[in-house]
Design a protein around this motif. Structure first.
Motif, PDB file in Angstrom:
ATOM      1  N   VAL A 139      11.612  10.028 -26.027  1.00 20.72           N
ATOM      2  CA  VAL A 139      11.330   8.653 -25.451  1.00 20.72           C
ATOM      3  C   VAL A 139      12.008   8.725 -23.972  1.00 20.72           C
ATOM      4  O   VAL A 139      13.096   8.264 -23.652  1.00 20.72           O
ATOM      5  N   GLN A 140      11.023   9.243 -23.051  1.00 22.42           N
ATOM      6  CA  GLN A 140      11.420   9.496 -21.809  1.00 22.42           C
ATOM      7  C   GLN A 140      10.557   8.398 -20.742  1.00 22.42           C
ATOM      8  O   GLN A 140       9.338   8.554 -20.970  1.00 22.42           O
ATOM      9  N   VAL A 141      11.062   7.385 -20.148  1.00 20.74           N
ATOM     10  CA  VAL A 141      10.232   6.583 -19.377  1.00 20.74           C
ATOM     11  C   VAL A 141      10.160   7.034 -18.024  1.00 20.74           C
ATOM     12  O   VAL A 141      11.041   7.183 -17.250  1.00 20.74           O
ATOM     13  N   MET A 142       8.892   7.410 -17.783  1.00 28.63           N
ATOM     14  CA  MET A 142       8.557   8.064 -16.452  1.00 28.63           C
ATOM     15  C   MET A 142       8.623   7.078 -15.367  1.00 28.63           C
ATOM     16  O   MET A 142       8.983   7.148 -14.095  1.00 28.63           O
ATOM     17  N   PHE A 143       7.627   5.857 -15.649  1.00 29.33           N
ATOM     18  CA  PHE A 143       7.804   4.878 -14.822  1.00 29.33           C
ATOM     19  C   PHE A 143       7.188   3.563 -15.561  1.00 29.33           C
ATOM     20  O   PHE A 143       6.577   3.513 -16.680  1.00 29.33           O
ATOM     21  N   GLU A 144       7.605   2.228 -15.179  1.00 30.52           N
ATOM     22  CA  GLU A 144       7.235   1.117 -15.892  1.00 30.52           C
ATOM     23  C   GLU A 144       7.092   0.026 -14.791  1.00 30.52           C
ATOM     24  O   GLU A 144       8.210  -0.095 -13.883  1.00 30.52           O
ATOM     25  N   LEU A 145       6.269  -0.704 -14.837  1.00 28.12           N
ATOM     26  CA  LEU A 145       5.858  -1.877 -14.056  1.00 28.12           C
ATOM     27  C   LEU A 145       6.907  -3.336 -14.881  1.00 28.12           C
ATOM     28  O   LEU A 145       6.361  -3.432 -16.021  1.00 28.12           O
ATOM     29  N   SER A 146       7.768  -3.758 -14.261  1.00 29.58           N
ATOM     30  CA  SER A 146       8.743  -4.773 -14.767  1.00 29.58           C
ATOM     31  C   SER A 146       9.889  -3.975 -15.632  1.00 29.58           C
ATOM     32  O   SER A 146       9.923  -2.676 -16.087  1.00 29.58           O
ATOM     33  N   SER A 147      11.000  -4.536 -15.962  1.00 31.14           N
ATOM     34  CA  SER A 147      11.963  -3.917 -16.686  1.00 31.14           C
ATOM     35  C   SER A 147      12.072  -3.971 -17.961  1.00 31.14           C
ATOM     36  O   SER A 147      12.782  -3.608 -19.008  1.00 31.14           O
ATOM     37  N   ASN A 148      10.861  -4.792 -18.991  1.00 30.74           N
ATOM     38  CA  ASN A 148      10.656  -4.974 -20.182  1.00 30.74           C
ATOM     39  C   ASN A 148       9.287  -5.006 -20.560  1.00 30.74           C
ATOM     40  O   ASN A 148       8.636  -6.080 -20.517  1.00 30.74           O
ATOM     41  N   PHE A 149       8.726  -3.707 -20.861  1.00 32.46           N
ATOM     42  CA  PHE A 149       7.266  -3.749 -21.134  1.00 32.46           C
ATOM     43  C   PHE A 149       6.890  -4.503 -22.296  1.00 32.46           C
ATOM     44  O   PHE A 149       5.535  -5.078 -22.206  1.00 32.46           O
ATOM     45  N   ASN A 150       7.439  -4.728 -23.194  1.00 30.12           N
ATOM     46  CA  ASN A 150       7.402  -5.419 -24.649  1.00 30.12           C
ATOM     47  C   ASN A 150       6.914  -6.924 -24.495  1.00 30.12           C
ATOM     48  O   ASN A 150       6.185  -7.397 -25.209  1.00 30.12           O
ATOM     49  N   ASN A 151       7.362  -7.570 -23.169  1.00 29.43           N
ATOM     50  CA  ASN A 151       7.092  -8.849 -23.032  1.00 29.43           C
ATOM     51  C   ASN A 151       6.675  -9.396 -21.831  1.00 29.43           C
ATOM     52  O   ASN A 151       7.005 -10.458 -21.279  1.00 29.43           O
ATOM     53  N   LYS A 152       6.016  -8.548 -20.974  1.00 28.01           N
ATOM     54  CA  LYS A 152       5.693  -8.609 -19.928  1.00 28.01           C
ATOM     55  C   LYS A 152       4.137  -8.338 -19.504  1.00 28.01           C
ATOM     56  O   LYS A 152       3.604  -7.420 -20.336  1.00 28.01           O
ATOM     57  N   TYR A 153       3.279  -8.779 -18.602  1.00 31.72           N
ATOM     58  CA  TYR A 153       1.927  -8.229 -18.416  1.00 31.72           C
ATOM     59  C   TYR A 153       2.106  -7.100 -17.527  1.00 31.72           C
ATOM     60  O   TYR A 153       2.123  -7.143 -16.267  1.00 31.72           O
ATOM     61  N   SER A 154       2.528  -5.898 -17.915  1.00 33.08           N
ATOM     62  CA  SER A 154       2.912  -4.766 -17.168  1.00 33.08           C
ATOM     63  C   SER A 154       2.194  -3.626 -17.674  1.00 33.08           C
ATOM     64  O   SER A 154       1.278  -3.533 -18.674  1.00 33.08           O
TER      65      SER A 154
END
Length: 209
Positions: A70-85
């Motif tokens: 579980v290594q997050v390389m990059f993510e739009l927003s700080s919470n993928f699970n409840n964002k349009y991201s």
């Protein structure tokens, strides 16, 4: 665009400079020059807030030999699970150890795909991921590895079709959010963003750049 040549400046000239969360270490880049890539693990970086778009293409180079989960390389927003991201993980679970998982989220569903081949062999690889919410569910996510469209597998989730724009938010590179949760353990070089789907010719040019 961030070439990480000893700084976090936007090398496109658009003035969208990144900022650091925690300690940032510069390592040997993909062309063998010291101080021209970021060695992630103890800190991450964040971009300015992105403009609204339904499409994002991301080009970057990675190098890692990590087997950590579980290594997050990059993510739009700080919470993928409840964002349009969107999100890109490495080794998101033991079932895809060393593989990239790319995902699009809405507030209630996800579309998740992973590469069939592991990438944690300690060699530099060029990755392009196209997130396109205007496409049908099977074509919303495309992953290119070293200039070739990679075969991908559907990962867990409902893999729903999603339209509309991504949220206007920051991209966190190297770990999740300002707390750097789930850090990526490896190098990233020449990280570039485009608000349109890259063509094969453009991908080839980036690979040969």
């Amino acid at each position: 665009a961030y070439n990480f040549n000893g700084n976090l400046l936007d090398s496109s000239g658009n003035g969208r400079n990144a900022t650091a969360n925690g300690t940032i270490t510069y390592g040997v880049g993909r062309k063998g020059v010291a101080g021209t890539a970021i060695q992630f693990g103890s800190g991450n970086i964040m971009t300015p807030t992105l403009p609204v778009s339904s499409i994002w293409s991301i080009s970057f180079w990675l190098k890692t030999n990590s087997t950590s989960l579980v290594q997050v390389m990059f993510e739009l927003s700080s919470n993928f699970n409840n964002k349009y991201s969107f999100i890109v993980d490495l080794s998101d679970s033991s079932s895809i150890l060393g593989k990239i998982m790319a995902g699009i989220s809405s507030s209630s569903s996800k579309n998740l795909k992973n590469t069939n081949n592991a990438l944690n062999d300690g060699l530099w690889k060029h990755i392009v991921i196209i997130f396109d919410r205007t496409q049908t569910v099977q074509n919303e996510i495309k992953i290119y590895i070293n200039n070739s469209l990679s075969a991908t597998s559907t990962y867990f989730g409902d893999n729903s079709e999603m339209s509309g724009n991504f949220i206007s938010d920051k991209i966190y590179i190297g770990g999740r959010g300002a707390t750097n949760a789930y850090p990526y353990l490896g190098l990233i070089d020449d990280f570039e963003l485009f608000n349109y789907p890259l063509s094969q010719t453009e991908i080839t040019n980036l690979y040969n750049k």
